[in-house]
Design a protein around this motif. Structure first.
Motif, PDB file in Angstrom:
ATOM      1  N   CYS A   1     -36.527 -29.209 -17.067  1.00 25.62           N
ATOM      2  CA  CYS A   1     -35.607 -30.177 -17.464  1.00 25.62           C
ATOM      3  C   CYS A   1     -36.233 -31.380 -18.083  1.00 25.62           C
ATOM      4  CB  CYS A   1     -34.488 -30.397 -16.227  1.00 25.62           C
ATOM      5  SG  CYS A   1     -32.975 -31.508 -17.058  1.00 25.62           S
TER       6      CYS A   1
ATOM      7  N   MET B   1     -36.887 -29.923 -10.860  1.00 22.27           N
ATOM      8  CA  MET B   1     -36.468 -29.088 -12.042  1.00 22.27           C
ATOM      9  C   MET B   1     -37.424 -28.627 -12.896  1.00 22.27           C
ATOM     10  SD  MET B   1     -32.487 -30.589 -13.136  1.00 22.27           S
ATOM     11  CE  MET B   1     -31.996 -29.153 -13.663  1.00 22.27           C
TER      12      MET B   1
ATOM     13  N   HIS C   1     -27.832 -31.191 -17.672  1.00 19.73           N
ATOM     14  CA  HIS C   1     -29.315 -30.567 -17.558  1.00 19.73           C
ATOM     15  C   HIS C   1     -29.658 -29.758 -18.734  1.00 19.73           C
ATOM     16  CE1 HIS C   1     -29.594 -32.128 -13.539  1.00 19.73           C
ATOM     17  NE2 HIS C   1     -28.309 -31.576 -13.460  1.00 19.73           N
TER      18      HIS C   1
ATOM     19  N   HIS D   1     -36.018 -35.743 -13.727  1.00 19.32           N
ATOM     20  CA  HIS D   1     -35.546 -34.252 -13.307  1.00 19.32           C
ATOM     21  C   HIS D   1     -36.436 -33.312 -12.808  1.00 19.32           C
ATOM     22  CE1 HIS D   1     -30.876 -34.893 -14.673  1.00 19.32           C
ATOM     23  NE2 HIS D   1     -31.726 -35.937 -14.079  1.00 19.32           N
TER      24      HIS D   1
HETATM   25 CU   LIG Z   1     -31.915 -32.170 -15.363  1.00 23.00          CU
END
Ligand SMILES: [Cu+2]
Length: 137
Positions: A119, A129, A62, A124
């Protein structure tokens, strides 16, 4: 000759600023996992250095990325790598951590405001995220 002198002076000035940077860095702790950041909101202060540690508690790689936030003295220590080719250009504020590791990024925000972090790994951000960093004046 003249150009070299200016470069030398700039280098000396940079060292001086680094040496007596004054304000103690604020520490921010962040965790990353599938799929979210904890906490979802970070706080900083304009012109105060920040050292952010991102612990990746997930299974995937990540990253923590902020676009459009003016900052100086940016130094990232990544513990992972992933393909950034999908992005038009490398964002200025970015750190990547492989699963089970902690990456760090030091920076000094220079303008108050509310900025989004996320991210960049495919899908993501959409999965959750994403968060906000609030820079107080
Ligand atoms: Cu990620």
């Amino acid at each position: 000759m003249r150009g070299r002198t200016i470069v030398g002076m700039l280098a000396a000035a940079t060292l001086l600023i680094a040496a007596c940077g004054g304000a103690k860095a604020a520490s921010l702790e962040l965790t990353a996992r599938e799929f979210g950041f904890g906490p979802g909101e970070l706080h900083a202060r304009a012109n105060q250095p920040v050292e952010l540690r991102m612990k990746n508690e997930g299974q995937l790689t990540h990253d923590w990325t902020v676009e459009g936030m003016p900052a100086s003295a940016v130094r990232a220590h990544d513990t992972g790598k992933h393909d950034m080719a999908a992005m038009g250009s490398m964002p200025a504020l970015h750190t990547t951590a492989e699963h089970g590791t902690t990456s760090t990024i030091a920076f000094t925000p220079t303008k108050a405001g509310s900025y989004t972090y996320y991210c960049t790994a495919a899908g993501h951000r959409e999965a959750g995220m994403q968060g906000t960093i609030v820079v107080a004046p």
